[in-house]
Design an enzyme around this catalytic site. Structure first.
Site, PDB file in Angstrom:
ATOM      1  N   HIS A   1       0.865  -1.190   0.000  1.00 41.04           N
ATOM      2  CA  HIS A   1       0.000   0.000   0.000  1.00 41.04           C
ATOM      3  C   HIS A   1       0.892   1.228   0.000  1.00 41.04           C
ATOM      4  O   HIS A   1       1.776   1.355   0.863  1.00 41.04           O
ATOM      5  CB  HIS A   1      -0.878   0.024   1.248  1.00 41.04           C
ATOM      6  CG  HIS A   1      -1.773  -1.172   1.387  1.00 41.04           C
ATOM      7  ND1 HIS A   1      -3.047  -1.200   0.882  1.00 41.04           N
ATOM      8  CD2 HIS A   1      -1.567  -2.388   1.967  1.00 41.04           C
ATOM      9  CE1 HIS A   1      -3.600  -2.375   1.159  1.00 41.04           C
ATOM     10  NE2 HIS A   1      -2.729  -3.122   1.814  1.00 41.04           N
TER      11      HIS A   1
ATOM     12  N   ASN B   1       0.643   4.480   0.867  1.00 45.50           N
ATOM     13  CA  ASN B   1       0.811   5.309   2.071  1.00 45.50           C
ATOM     14  C   ASN B   1       1.313   4.519   3.276  1.00 45.50           C
ATOM     15  O   ASN B   1       1.923   5.094   4.180  1.00 45.50           O
ATOM     16  CB  ASN B   1      -0.483   6.059   2.390  1.00 45.50           C
ATOM     17  CG  ASN B   1      -0.669   7.252   1.478  1.00 45.50           C
ATOM     18  OD1 ASN B   1      -0.050   8.295   1.656  1.00 45.50           O
ATOM     19  ND2 ASN B   1      -1.475   7.085   0.441  1.00 45.50           N
TER      20      ASN B   1
ATOM     21  N   PRO C   1      -7.379   6.006  -4.509  1.00 44.05           N
ATOM     22  CA  PRO C   1      -7.417   7.389  -5.020  1.00 44.05           C
ATOM     23  C   PRO C   1      -8.275   8.257  -4.100  1.00 44.05           C
ATOM     24  O   PRO C   1      -9.381   7.874  -3.728  1.00 44.05           O
ATOM     25  CB  PRO C   1      -8.059   7.242  -6.406  1.00 44.05           C
ATOM     26  CG  PRO C   1      -7.884   5.804  -6.766  1.00 44.05           C
ATOM     27  CD  PRO C   1      -7.914   5.054  -5.478  1.00 44.05           C
ATOM     28  N   ARG C   2      -7.723   9.399  -3.728  1.00 42.38           N
ATOM     29  CA  ARG C   2      -8.426  10.315  -2.809  1.00 42.38           C
ATOM     30  C   ARG C   2      -8.563  11.672  -3.437  1.00 42.38           C
ATOM     31  O   ARG C   2      -7.650  12.119  -4.148  1.00 42.38           O
ATOM     32  CB  ARG C   2      -7.581  10.494  -1.539  1.00 42.38           C
ATOM     33  CG  ARG C   2      -7.937   9.595  -0.397  1.00 42.38           C
ATOM     34  CD  ARG C   2      -7.031   9.884   0.780  1.00 42.38           C
ATOM     35  NE  ARG C   2      -5.655   9.479   0.553  1.00 42.38           N
ATOM     36  CZ  ARG C   2      -4.608  10.274   0.691  1.00 42.38           C
ATOM     37  NH1 ARG C   2      -4.746  11.537   1.044  1.00 42.38           N
ATOM     38  NH2 ARG C   2      -3.383   9.810   0.473  1.00 42.38           N
TER      39      ARG C   2
ATOM     40  N   GLY D   1      -8.767  -2.109   3.463  1.00 43.75           N
ATOM     41  CA  GLY D   1      -9.437  -1.313   4.492  1.00 43.75           C
ATOM     42  C   GLY D   1      -9.867  -2.182   5.660  1.00 43.75           C
ATOM     43  O   GLY D   1      -9.669  -3.406   5.655  1.00 43.75           O
TER      44      GLY D   1
ATOM     45  N   HIS E   1      -8.391  -8.391  -0.081  1.00 40.97           N
ATOM     46  CA  HIS E   1      -8.006  -8.725   1.299  1.00 40.97           C
ATOM     47  C   HIS E   1      -9.154  -9.559   1.877  1.00 40.97           C
ATOM     48  O   HIS E   1     -10.295  -9.083   1.938  1.00 40.97           O
ATOM     49  CB  HIS E   1      -7.900  -7.465   2.157  1.00 40.97           C
ATOM     50  CG  HIS E   1      -6.634  -6.682   1.983  1.00 40.97           C
ATOM     51  ND1 HIS E   1      -6.248  -6.141   0.798  1.00 40.97           N
ATOM     52  CD2 HIS E   1      -5.676  -6.325   2.882  1.00 40.97           C
ATOM     53  CE1 HIS E   1      -5.100  -5.484   0.969  1.00 40.97           C
ATOM     54  NE2 HIS E   1      -4.734  -5.588   2.224  1.00 40.97           N
TER      55      HIS E   1
ATOM     56  N   GLU F   1      -8.608 -11.536   7.095  1.00 39.12           N
ATOM     57  CA  GLU F   1      -7.412 -10.985   7.713  1.00 39.12           C
ATOM     58  C   GLU F   1      -7.499 -11.139   9.229  1.00 39.12           C
ATOM     59  O   GLU F   1      -6.517 -11.340   9.913  1.00 39.12           O
ATOM     60  CB  GLU F   1      -7.412  -9.499   7.364  1.00 39.12           C
ATOM     61  CG  GLU F   1      -6.103  -8.899   7.169  1.00 39.12           C
ATOM     62  CD  GLU F   1      -6.261  -7.445   6.770  1.00 39.12           C
ATOM     63  OE1 GLU F   1      -7.291  -7.055   6.186  1.00 39.12           O
ATOM     64  OE2 GLU F   1      -5.324  -6.694   7.073  1.00 39.12           O
TER      65      GLU F   1
ATOM     66  N   ASP G   1       3.179  -5.549   2.703  1.00 38.46           N
ATOM     67  CA  ASP G   1       1.944  -4.879   3.095  1.00 38.46           C
ATOM     68  C   ASP G   1       2.168  -3.370   3.281  1.00 38.46           C
ATOM     69  O   ASP G   1       1.757  -2.574   2.454  1.00 38.46           O
ATOM     70  CB  ASP G   1       1.376  -5.511   4.378  1.00 38.46           C
ATOM     71  CG  ASP G   1      -0.126  -5.326   4.517  1.00 38.46           C
ATOM     72  OD1 ASP G   1      -0.745  -4.834   3.565  1.00 38.46           O
ATOM     73  OD2 ASP G   1      -0.674  -5.684   5.577  1.00 38.46           O
TER      74      ASP G   1
HETATM   75  P1  IMP Z   1      -3.207   4.044   0.583  1.00 40.84           P
HETATM   76  O1  IMP Z   1      -4.358   3.306  -0.060  1.00 40.84           O
HETATM   77  O2  IMP Z   1      -2.044   4.229  -0.300  1.00 40.84           O
HETATM   78  O3  IMP Z   1      -3.660   5.328   1.220  1.00 40.84           O
HETATM   79  O4  IMP Z   1      -2.661   3.094   1.760  1.00 40.84           O
HETATM   80  C1  IMP Z   1      -3.227   3.011   3.040  1.00 40.84           C
HETATM   81  C2  IMP Z   1      -4.541   2.262   3.008  1.00 40.84           C
HETATM   82  O5  IMP Z   1      -4.315   0.884   2.659  1.00 40.84           O
HETATM   83  C3  IMP Z   1      -5.255   2.179   4.357  1.00 40.84           C
HETATM   84  O6  IMP Z   1      -6.059   3.303   4.582  1.00 40.84           O
HETATM   85  C4  IMP Z   1      -6.081   0.916   4.217  1.00 40.84           C
HETATM   86  O7  IMP Z   1      -7.283   1.165   3.532  1.00 40.84           O
HETATM   87  C5  IMP Z   1      -5.219   0.026   3.329  1.00 40.84           C
HETATM   88  N1  IMP Z   1      -4.434  -0.935   4.124  1.00 40.84           N
HETATM   89  C6  IMP Z   1      -3.141  -0.882   4.450  1.00 40.84           C
HETATM   90  N2  IMP Z   1      -2.790  -1.972   5.166  1.00 40.84           N
HETATM   91  C7  IMP Z   1      -3.881  -2.724   5.277  1.00 40.84           C
HETATM   92  C8  IMP Z   1      -4.141  -3.985   5.892  1.00 40.84           C
HETATM   93  O8  IMP Z   1      -3.304  -4.650   6.529  1.00 40.84           O
HETATM   94  N3  IMP Z   1      -5.426  -4.417   5.827  1.00 40.84           N
HETATM   95  C9  IMP Z   1      -6.405  -3.753   5.153  1.00 40.84           C
HETATM   96  N4  IMP Z   1      -6.179  -2.588   4.560  1.00 40.84           N
HETATM   97  C10 IMP Z   1      -4.932  -2.069   4.623  1.00 40.84           C
HETATM   98 ZN    ZN Z   2      -2.780  -4.991   2.794  1.00 39.32          ZN
END
Ligand code: IMP
Ligand code: ZN
Length: 351
Positions: free
Chosen positions: A16, A18, A104-105, A176, A202, A205, A283
């Protein structure tokens, strides 16, 4: 073994954006934000992500960290910077094929739209592609908390970007907080598939929402993120085996969030011994303070894997990638060369 794991060419399929930014990158993002907002003071917790292992004990703790990092990626410039930093760190760890995923935000304050966000990530990927020997593809994420209309927009954008000239968007994924039911998104994933996009979900989990599993698995997804508890149910395990669905397994993430109590309890062993395709992944390497070579080393120590096993696992990761097969075959030459240099067994799928 760590030196060997570092030297292995690797494919990272579950990262991911962020969650992958390191403390060094966070410092750069804070500096960037201060340039336009001199009085900006970052939340103290965001800089302590490197010590996250001391602080994060549950998945819920991890979900408190993500918004703090996302607060630093609210402009196109910041999103591109984060992307470049993350890709550079994977490249430093000898990752040759990377699938980044991100939600995407839009941000009304900075006037960043979802399209701007995606273009900013793609700009970061393009910059790195010119400079670094790493192939990067993008998956767009649906966050389980989203409304269907919001998620639908993301899928439409994924379809549009996948058809664009450089076609770096290759799939969509569901992530999420697992306490939110994912079933309402199933028609969107069907639509994405009809347009040629790959899908990873996912699933299982933590113990939340086990009710959704039969329907989600019936899709079936092209890969599964985590799937930590799926092997406990013979019906679910059978679906995975019959469809040969690869699992993206993130040992440190599962251990820190205590979705597996020890590394030894990881479902990796169950699937590995059944010759199911599994991919080792990080992850959120920033939040969980890890990197892919370390995940390989942990797997090797915990399950007594040989150098050949690690090579095979790494190659399996590449072969589970969502890029077109021809592209993956081309990248596989790096693995073939490594096998030759290290006297490892290797047979091309093309033979
Ligand atoms: P982004 O989508 O680049 O902002 O990365 C962060 C987002 O990835 C979080 O807000 C979650 O929605 C998702 N995320 C990151 N790690 C996990 C996880 O272990 N389980 C489920 N969702 C995750
Ligand atoms: Zn993940």
């Amino acid at each position: 073994m760590l030196a060997y794991c570092k030297s292995l060419p690797k494919a990272e399929l579950h990262a991911h954006l962020n969650g992958s930014v390191s403390v060094r990158a966070i410092e750069k993002l804070i500096e960037l934000r201060k340039r336009s907002e001199p009085d900006y003071k970052a939340d103290d917790r965001v800089l302590s992500t490197a010590k996250a292992q001391d602080k994060i004990r549950t998945l819920a703790d991890a979900f408190l960290m993500f918004p703090l990092i996302q607060a630093l990626t609210q402009t196109s410039e910041a999103v591109t910077l984060a992307t470049v930093e993350v890709i550079s760190e994977f490249n430093d760890d000898n990752v040759k094929y990377l699938e980044l995923r991100t939600t995407p935000r839009e941000n009304t304050v900075t006037s960043m739209s979802k399209v701007d966000y995606i273009e900013a990530v793609l700009a970061g990927i393009a910059t790195c592609s010119e400079r670094l020997p790493i192939i990067v593809r993008l998956l767009l994420s649906i966050d389980r908390r989203q409304e269907v209309a919001d998620a639908s927009e993301t899928v439409d954008l994924a379809i549009k970007f996948a058809k664009s000239k450089d076609a770096r968007v290759v799939g969509v994924e569901l992530s999420g907080d697992p306490k939110f039911d994912g079933r309402k998104f199933l028609p969107l994933f069907q639509k994405a598939r009809e347009h040629g996009l790959k899908i990873t979900l996912h699933l299982a989990e933590s113990c939340d929402w086990m009710e959704e599993l039969s329907e989600m698995l019936a899709l079936p997804p092209d890969r599964i993120g985590h799937g930590t508890l799926l092997h406990n149910d013979p019906v679910h395990a059978a679906v995975i085996r019959e469809n040969s669905i690869p699992l993206e397994i993130c040992l440190t993430s599962n251990f820190i969030c205590q979705t597996t109590k020890t590394f030894k309890d990881s479902h990796l062993d169950f699937w590995f011994s059944r010759k199911q395709p599994v991919c080792l992944c990080t992850d959120d390497q920033g939040v969980f303070d890890t990197y892919l070579s370390k995940e390989f080393e942990i797997a090797s120590e915990t399950f007594n894997l040989t150098k050949q096993d690690l090579f095979d696992t790494s190659l399996c990761g590449l072969r589970c990638g969502f890029a077109p097969k021809e592209e993956l075959y081309a990248i596989e030459r790096i693995w073939a060369q490594f096998a030759k240099e290290h006297a490892l067994k290797y047979s091309s799928l093309r033979d």
